[in-house]
Write a protein that holds these residues in place. Structure first.
Motif, PDB file in Angstrom:
ATOM      1  N   LEU A 101       0.820  -1.213   0.000  1.00 20.15           N
ATOM      2  CA  LEU A 101       0.000   0.000   0.000  1.00 20.15           C
ATOM      3  C   LEU A 101       0.855   1.265   0.000  1.00 20.15           C
ATOM      4  O   LEU A 101       0.509   2.247  -0.670  1.00 20.15           O
ATOM      5  N   LEU A 102       1.954   1.266   0.748  1.00 18.63           N
ATOM      6  CA  LEU A 102       2.861   2.419   0.740  1.00 18.63           C
ATOM      7  C   LEU A 102       3.412   2.664  -0.658  1.00 18.63           C
ATOM      8  O   LEU A 102       3.476   3.805  -1.133  1.00 18.63           O
ATOM      9  N   LEU A 103       3.801   1.591  -1.321  1.00 18.46           N
ATOM     10  CA  LEU A 103       4.319   1.702  -2.680  1.00 18.46           C
ATOM     11  C   LEU A 103       3.252   2.231  -3.636  1.00 18.46           C
ATOM     12  O   LEU A 103       3.500   3.140  -4.436  1.00 18.46           O
ATOM     13  N   ALA A 104       2.037   1.690  -3.534  1.00 18.66           N
ATOM     14  CA  ALA A 104       0.947   2.136  -4.407  1.00 18.66           C
ATOM     15  C   ALA A 104       0.570   3.593  -4.133  1.00 18.66           C
ATOM     16  O   ALA A 104       0.332   4.367  -5.065  1.00 18.66           O
ATOM     17  N   ALA A 105       0.516   3.974  -2.861  1.00 11.98           N
ATOM     18  CA  ALA A 105       0.158   5.354  -2.511  1.00 11.98           C
ATOM     19  C   ALA A 105       1.215   6.334  -3.002  1.00 11.98           C
ATOM     20  O   ALA A 105       0.886   7.412  -3.518  1.00 11.98           O
ATOM     21  N   THR A 106       2.478   5.956  -2.874  1.00 10.51           N
ATOM     22  CA  THR A 106       3.561   6.813  -3.358  1.00 10.51           C
ATOM     23  C   THR A 106       3.496   6.935  -4.875  1.00 10.51           C
ATOM     24  O   THR A 106       3.604   8.037  -5.426  1.00 10.51           O
ATOM     25  N   GLY A 107       3.301   5.804  -5.550  1.00  8.53           N
ATOM     26  CA  GLY A 107       3.187   5.832  -7.018  1.00  8.53           C
ATOM     27  C   GLY A 107       2.017   6.667  -7.483  1.00  8.53           C
ATOM     28  O   GLY A 107       2.122   7.435  -8.441  1.00  8.53           O
ATOM     29  N   ASP A 108       0.880   6.540  -6.795  1.00  2.00           N
ATOM     30  CA  ASP A 108      -0.299   7.318  -7.166  1.00  2.00           C
ATOM     31  C   ASP A 108      -0.037   8.807  -7.004  1.00  2.00           C
ATOM     32  O   ASP A 108      -0.355   9.605  -7.887  1.00  2.00           O
ATOM     33  N   GLU A 109       0.537   9.190  -5.883  1.00  4.77           N
ATOM     34  CA  GLU A 109       0.773  10.620  -5.637  1.00  4.77           C
ATOM     35  C   GLU A 109       1.809  11.179  -6.615  1.00  4.77           C
ATOM     36  O   GLU A 109       1.634  12.276  -7.144  1.00  4.77           O
ATOM     37  N   LEU A 110       2.867  10.414  -6.886  1.00  4.36           N
ATOM     38  CA  LEU A 110       3.877  10.883  -7.845  1.00  4.36           C
ATOM     39  C   LEU A 110       3.334  10.940  -9.261  1.00  4.36           C
ATOM     40  O   LEU A 110       3.724  11.815 -10.047  1.00  4.36           O
ATOM     41  N   SER A 111       2.429  10.034  -9.604  1.00  3.71           N
ATOM     42  CA  SER A 111       1.859  10.042 -10.953  1.00  3.71           C
ATOM     43  C   SER A 111       1.032  11.301 -11.207  1.00  3.71           C
ATOM     44  O   SER A 111       0.832  11.698 -12.353  1.00  3.71           O
ATOM     45  N   GLN A 112       0.581  11.940 -10.151  1.00  7.62           N
ATOM     46  CA  GLN A 112      -0.224  13.150 -10.305  1.00  7.62           C
ATOM     47  C   GLN A 112       0.575  14.318 -10.866  1.00  7.62           C
ATOM     48  O   GLN A 112      -0.006  15.287 -11.360  1.00  7.62           O
ATOM     49  N   LEU A 113       1.894  14.215 -10.793  1.00 10.26           N
ATOM     50  CA  LEU A 113       2.729  15.262 -11.386  1.00 10.26           C
ATOM     51  C   LEU A 113       2.530  15.344 -12.895  1.00 10.26           C
ATOM     52  O   LEU A 113       2.682  16.406 -13.491  1.00 10.26           O
ATOM     53  N   GLY A 114       2.144  14.234 -13.514  1.00 10.26           N
ATOM     54  CA  GLY A 114       1.960  14.208 -14.963  1.00 10.26           C
ATOM     55  C   GLY A 114       0.512  14.240 -15.421  1.00 10.26           C
ATOM     56  O   GLY A 114       0.243  14.108 -16.613  1.00 10.26           O
ATOM     57  N   ILE A 115      -0.435  14.382 -14.490  1.00 10.29           N
ATOM     58  CA  ILE A 115      -1.856  14.392 -14.856  1.00 10.29           C
ATOM     59  C   ILE A 115      -2.402  15.807 -14.654  1.00 10.29           C
ATOM     60  O   ILE A 115      -2.354  16.347 -13.539  1.00 10.29           O
ATOM     61  N   ARG A 116      -2.895  16.389 -15.715  1.00  3.11           N
ATOM     62  CA  ARG A 116      -3.341  17.781 -15.697  1.00  3.11           C
ATOM     63  C   ARG A 116      -4.450  18.046 -14.681  1.00  3.11           C
ATOM     64  O   ARG A 116      -4.488  19.107 -14.066  1.00  3.11           O
ATOM     65  N   THR A 117      -5.349  17.093 -14.485  1.00  6.86           N
ATOM     66  CA  THR A 117      -6.496  17.306 -13.601  1.00  6.86           C
ATOM     67  C   THR A 117      -6.210  16.957 -12.143  1.00  6.86           C
ATOM     68  O   THR A 117      -7.097  17.064 -11.310  1.00  6.86           O
ATOM     69  N   ARG A 118      -4.981  16.556 -11.826  1.00  2.01           N
ATOM     70  CA  ARG A 118      -4.631  16.178 -10.456  1.00  2.01           C
ATOM     71  C   ARG A 118      -3.515  17.069  -9.945  1.00  2.01           C
ATOM     72  O   ARG A 118      -2.777  17.678 -10.708  1.00  2.01           O
ATOM     73  N   THR A 119      -3.370  17.114  -8.618  1.00  7.00           N
ATOM     74  CA  THR A 119      -2.351  17.946  -7.988  1.00  7.00           C
ATOM     75  C   THR A 119      -1.557  17.110  -6.993  1.00  7.00           C
ATOM     76  O   THR A 119      -2.138  16.500  -6.085  1.00  7.00           O
ATOM     77  N   PHE A 120      -0.245  17.088  -7.153  1.00  7.25           N
ATOM     78  CA  PHE A 120       0.628  16.399  -6.202  1.00  7.25           C
ATOM     79  C   PHE A 120       0.587  17.146  -4.873  1.00  7.25           C
ATOM     80  O   PHE A 120       0.613  18.373  -4.831  1.00  7.25           O
ATOM     81  N   SER A 121       0.512  16.391  -3.767  1.00  4.82           N
ATOM     82  CA  SER A 121       0.460  17.021  -2.448  1.00  4.82           C
ATOM     83  C   SER A 121       1.248  16.191  -1.439  1.00  4.82           C
ATOM     84  O   SER A 121       0.940  15.011  -1.231  1.00  4.82           O
ATOM     85  N   LEU A 122       2.242  16.836  -0.829  1.00  2.00           N
ATOM     86  CA  LEU A 122       2.984  16.152   0.228  1.00  2.00           C
ATOM     87  C   LEU A 122       2.084  15.895   1.439  1.00  2.00           C
ATOM     88  O   LEU A 122       2.263  14.914   2.153  1.00  2.00           O
ATOM     89  N   GLY A 123       1.094  16.762   1.650  1.00  2.00           N
ATOM     90  CA  GLY A 123       0.141  16.558   2.747  1.00  2.00           C
ATOM     91  C   GLY A 123      -0.676  15.291   2.556  1.00  2.00           C
ATOM     92  O   GLY A 123      -0.901  14.538   3.506  1.00  2.00           O
TER      93      GLY A 123
END
Length: 159
Positions: A101-123
């Motif tokens: 789950l940690l790996l998937a959550a990290t991948g999901d959040e990092l993938s948002q850097l390349g998706i126009r409709t999403r926003t990467f958030s450290l929070g």
């Protein structure tokens, strides 16, 4: 029909994997439902930002971060109960659902850097980690306590 070598090491097949955890089928179904729900919400957020549920959560103060904490935490809790075997002592192998789950959550959040409709958030990433980090030990403690109760058996009636 024989299981692949990676699944049949030390007498473990895919069928035995499901049996070894000792979890009830309803617990396994709950864990799978949690994973599917989180996956569906992630996909919906990526491609359909107009989703009314997501818009409602976004309007609440701290709603998005709280949702990250609760959804990933509940998924970690259910997955730990469903896919690990209770033991008397802690074993690092009990953490594989949390690590996945940690790996998937990290991948999901990092993938948002390349998706126009999403926003990467450290929070959001921190909330994911906090949810997994809190709910996984709770699940392991629950397993340990339930196993301890089984070993002791039911209380003896007063003499």
């Amino acid at each position: 029909h024989e299981a692949p070598a990676c699944l049949s090491q030390r007498g473990t097949s895919l069928r035995n994997f499901w049996r070894r955890s000792g979890a009830q089928p309803s617990v396994r179904l709950c864990a799978i439902a949690c994973v599917l729900l989180v996956t569906a919400l992630t996909i919906t957020a990526s491609f359909q930002p107009w989703n009314p549920l997501l818009r409602l959560v976004a309007r609440l103060p701290g709603g998005d971060t709280t949702a990250h904490f609760l959804f990933l935490g509940c998924t970690a809790f259910a997955s730990t109960l469903a896919f690990t075997r209770p033991t008397r002592r802690f074993r690092w192998t009990q953490l594989w659902p949390a690590m996945l789950l940690l790996l998937a959550a990290t991948g999901d959040e990092l993938s948002q850097l390349g998706i126009r409709t999403r926003t990467f958030s450290l929070g959001d990433l921190a909330a994911n980690y906090a949810g997994i980090g809190l709910f996984t030990p709770l699940a392991l403690g629950w397993q340990w306590r339930r196993g301890k109760d089984r070993e002791e058996g039911p209380p003896h009636p007063p003499a």
